[in-house]
Scaffold this motif. Structure first.
Motif, mmCIF file in Angstrom:
data_model
loop_
_atom_site.group_PDB
_atom_site.id
_atom_site.type_symbol
_atom_site.label_atom_id
_atom_site.label_comp_id
_atom_site.label_asym_id
_atom_site.label_seq_id
_atom_site.Cartn_x
_atom_site.Cartn_y
_atom_site.Cartn_z
ATOM 1 N N THR A 114 0.812 -1.207 0.000
ATOM 2 C CA THR A 114 0.000 0.000 0.000
ATOM 3 C C THR A 114 0.849 1.262 0.000
ATOM 4 N N ASP A 115 1.887 1.324 0.825
ATOM 5 C CA ASP A 115 2.726 2.522 0.898
ATOM 6 C C ASP A 115 3.485 2.750 -0.412
ATOM 7 N N GLU A 116 4.044 1.683 -0.974
ATOM 8 C CA GLU A 116 4.772 1.809 -2.240
ATOM 9 C C GLU A 116 3.828 2.242 -3.364
ATOM 10 N N LEU A 117 2.611 1.697 -3.344
ATOM 11 C CA LEU A 117 1.624 2.075 -4.347
ATOM 12 C C LEU A 117 1.310 3.562 -4.260
ATOM 13 N N PHE A 118 1.159 4.068 -3.050
ATOM 14 C CA PHE A 118 0.881 5.490 -2.860
ATOM 15 C C PHE A 118 2.036 6.341 -3.380
ATOM 16 N N ASP A 119 3.263 5.944 -3.031
ATOM 17 C CA ASP A 119 4.434 6.705 -3.486
ATOM 18 C C ASP A 119 4.554 6.671 -5.006
ATOM 19 N N ASP A 120 4.357 5.497 -5.604
ATOM 20 C CA ASP A 120 4.465 5.383 -7.057
ATOM 21 C C ASP A 120 3.369 6.188 -7.763
ATOM 22 N N ALA A 121 2.186 6.220 -7.172
ATOM 23 C CA ALA A 121 1.086 6.958 -7.781
ATOM 24 C C ALA A 121 1.349 8.454 -7.788
ATOM 25 N N ASN A 122 2.183 8.911 -6.859
ATOM 26 C CA ASN A 122 2.473 10.339 -6.759
ATOM 27 C C ASN A 122 3.853 10.712 -7.301
ATOM 28 N N ALA A 123 4.580 9.730 -7.836
ATOM 29 C CA ALA A 123 5.915 9.995 -8.372
ATOM 30 C C ALA A 123 5.818 10.710 -9.722
ATOM 31 N N ILE A 124 6.618 11.735 -9.895
ATOM 32 C CA ILE A 124 6.630 12.463 -11.166
ATOM 33 C C ILE A 124 7.512 11.745 -12.175
ATOM 34 N N HIS A 125 8.612 11.192 -11.705
ATOM 35 C CA HIS A 125 9.529 10.469 -12.583
ATOM 36 C C HIS A 125 9.853 9.103 -11.970
ATOM 37 N N GLY A 126 10.113 8.164 -12.844
ATOM 38 C CA GLY A 126 10.554 6.852 -12.389
ATOM 39 C C GLY A 126 9.489 6.111 -11.617
ATOM 40 N N GLY A 127 9.915 5.434 -10.558
ATOM 41 C CA GLY A 127 9.015 4.615 -9.764
ATOM 42 C C GLY A 127 9.772 3.463 -9.158
ATOM 43 N N SER A 128 9.122 2.702 -8.308
ATOM 44 C CA SER A 128 9.779 1.591 -7.626
ATOM 45 C C SER A 128 9.831 0.350 -8.513
ATOM 46 N N ALA A 129 10.487 -0.682 -7.995
ATOM 47 C CA ALA A 129 10.587 -1.946 -8.730
ATOM 48 C C ALA A 129 9.258 -2.675 -8.775
ATOM 49 N N TYR A 130 8.258 -2.171 -8.036
ATOM 50 C CA TYR A 130 6.986 -2.869 -7.919
ATOM 51 C C TYR A 130 5.902 -2.334 -8.866
ATOM 52 N N LEU A 131 6.263 -1.437 -9.759
ATOM 53 C CA LEU A 131 5.261 -0.831 -10.645
ATOM 54 C C LEU A 131 4.417 -1.868 -11.380
ATOM 55 N N ALA A 132 5.058 -2.911 -11.887
ATOM 56 C CA ALA A 132 4.335 -3.922 -12.669
ATOM 57 C C ALA A 132 3.500 -4.854 -11.792
ATOM 58 N N SER A 133 3.694 -4.783 -10.474
ATOM 59 C CA SER A 133 3.007 -5.710 -9.585
ATOM 60 C C SER A 133 1.624 -5.246 -9.160
ATOM 61 N N TYR A 134 1.276 -3.999 -9.449
ATOM 62 C CA TYR A 134 -0.016 -3.483 -8.990
ATOM 63 C C TYR A 134 -1.180 -3.959 -9.838
ATOM 64 N N ASP A 135 -0.872 -4.499 -10.997
ATOM 65 C CA ASP A 135 -1.912 -5.063 -11.852
ATOM 66 C C ASP A 135 -2.547 -6.267 -11.165
ATOM 67 N N CYS A 136 -3.874 -6.412 -11.289
ATOM 68 C CA CYS A 136 -4.567 -7.535 -10.653
ATOM 69 C C CYS A 136 -4.044 -8.882 -11.162
ATOM 70 N N ALA A 137 -3.514 -8.894 -12.381
ATOM 71 C CA ALA A 137 -3.024 -10.139 -12.975
ATOM 72 C C ALA A 137 -1.549 -10.381 -12.699
ATOM 73 N N SER A 138 -0.931 -9.576 -11.825
ATOM 74 C CA SER A 138 0.521 -9.678 -11.649
ATOM 75 C C SER A 138 0.959 -11.053 -11.152
ATOM 76 N N VAL A 139 0.168 -11.677 -10.276
ATOM 77 C CA VAL A 139 0.548 -13.009 -9.773
ATOM 78 C C VAL A 139 0.456 -14.036 -10.894
ATOM 79 N N SER A 140 -0.592 -13.947 -11.695
ATOM 80 C CA SER A 140 -0.743 -14.874 -12.832
ATOM 81 C C SER A 140 0.418 -14.722 -13.801
ATOM 82 N N ILE A 141 0.807 -13.478 -14.065
ATOM 83 C CA ILE A 141 1.909 -13.219 -14.998
ATOM 84 C C ILE A 141 3.221 -13.751 -14.426
ATOM 85 N N PHE A 142 3.417 -13.564 -13.127
ATOM 86 C CA PHE A 142 4.619 -14.089 -12.480
ATOM 87 C C PHE A 142 4.697 -15.605 -12.622
#
Length: 395
Positions: A114-142
């Motif tokens: 939740t905290d990383e998601l909040f930070d990434d949502a408010n980031a102007i540039h870049g983002g954390s390593a977890y950007l691709a994980s917020y998708d509902c299908a991220s576990v299936s893709i993994f």
């Protein structure tokens, strides 16, 4: 085509790190609810949670995953899928085959951060390593990438009935020729996102939950991953068979975003439809793993629906008293427990129950005992009235 059979099971929850540990814990009436340790919230010591006592670092080491950006649900899912496929005698080649399907379910997925998601949502540039994980299908893709899967891949999110629907959908894929075999189940981890959300609904209990008890006052959240392997009967050669998937039905009472109708229309139709699909009568069901969240609405409504359908309801319990409500994993977790009931001819004891609901007077099974079970039912009822019942039968 022959029956759809369960040939592998994998599970990790707050009461055990594998299938056998979970079964022993249920027989012994173990409760996995306690203080939250893996991350801090203001509720950590105020409410019980069904937490798996592995840190993310420990899960990464245990599953031998070193890549960045992998979230807790993916670690848990891989642990359970590895157990299920090994139990079925599969190797990576079978998992990768284009006639092997994966149907995964989750309600939170990578949004557990939740905290990383909040930070990434408010980031102007870049983002954390977890950007691709917020998708509902991220576990299936993994999982798809880890096993190199080339078959049908799907993700289901229907709240608390998600992974029950995943199992039903996987059975339909096989029946209709879209796959020869499938891995189906679900995962969810504890997160600030869900804790705060359920607290806002005023349905979290500060005590250990008491499904079907007159004094019940809410649910406890938990985390888990549970998966089953489904195969066609004609493809199985002297392999261990846990059960046949004989009935399933999804129904919706369309009554309220988070409550079921007082008459239990959705649960009633789901149970009735599953029994009819299995070609059975209500009296044929020997045991029910009830949805049983411990909330005022659910338990009374589910009781009403059971009394509508069954002249005399069979023995039943809710294992959420043991594990907490594991959301998108609950349907598969409780399906696994139901399959174990059938395979080992066990009926587990209900825990934390004291007095029945005055309007229905239904009493869950109180002690561990052996039974002669031929057909068992697992109920999973989600927000929005999305209700699913599964039936497993002895082979």
């Amino acid at each position: 085509m022959g029956r759809i059979l369960i040939t592998g099971i994998g599970v990790i929850s707050s009461i055990g790190n594998n299938t056998n540990e979970n079964r022993i814990a249920l027989i012994e009436g173990k409760c996995g609810l306690g203080t939250l340790e893996q991350f801090e919230t203001r509720f950590s010591t105020l409410m019980p949670f069904g937490e798996i006592k592995y840190s993310n670092i420990e899960l990464a080491q245990y599953t031998r995953i070193s890549q960045r950006g992998v979230t807790r649900p993916s670690f848990l899912a891989l642990q359970a899928v590895n157990e299920a496929t090994a139990d079925a005698g599969w190797n990576k080649q079978i998992c990768a085959d284009n006639e092997t399907a994966l149907v995964n379910a989750t309600s939170v997925g990578g949004m557990c951060l939740t905290d990383e998601l909040f930070d990434d949502a408010n980031a102007i540039h870049g983002g954390s390593a977890y950007l691709a994980s917020y998708d509902c299908a991220s576990v299936s893709i993994f999982l798809q990438q880890y096993f190199g899967m080339e078959g049908h891949i799907g993700t289901i999110n229907t709240a608390c009935s998600s992974s029950a629907n995943a199992i039903a959908y996987a059975a339909r894929l096989i029946t209709n020729g879209y796959a020869k075999r499938a891995i189906a189940g679900g995962v969810d981890s504890l997160a600030k996102y869900t804790i705060n959300g359920f607290n806002a609904l005023h349905i979290l209990s500060k005590e250990k939950c008491r499904p079907f008890d007159a004094a019940r006052n809410g649910l406890n959240l938990g985390e888990a991953a549970a998966y089953v392997v489904l195969e066609r009967e004609e493809d199985i050669d002297q392999k261990k068979i846990y059960a046949a998937v004989t009935g399933f039905c999804n129904a919706n009472d369309a009554y309220h975003p988070s409550s079921l109708s007082e008459t239990g229309e959705g649960p009633y139709l789901a149970m009735k439809g599953a029994i009819e699909k299995a070609g059975l009568l209500p009296a044929d069901i020997g045991f029910i793993n009830a949805h049983g969240t411990g909330t005022e609405n659910n338990d009374e409504v589910e009781s009403v629906a059971m009394k509508r359908l069954f002249t005399s309801p069979p023995p039943f319990i809710s294992t959420k008293a043991n594990t907490g409500h594991t959301l998108g994993a609950a349907g598969a977790l409780e399906a696994v427990y139901s399959i174990l009931n059938l395979y080992y001819q066990d009926i587990y004891p209900s825990i934390q129950f004291k007095e029945p609901i005055s309007s229905t007077q239904l009493v869950p099974n109180s002690t561990y005992r052996k039974a002669d079970l031929k057909h068992v039912m697992s109920n999973s009822f989600g927000f929005g009235g999305n209700c699913t019942s599964l039936i497993f039968s002895a082979t």
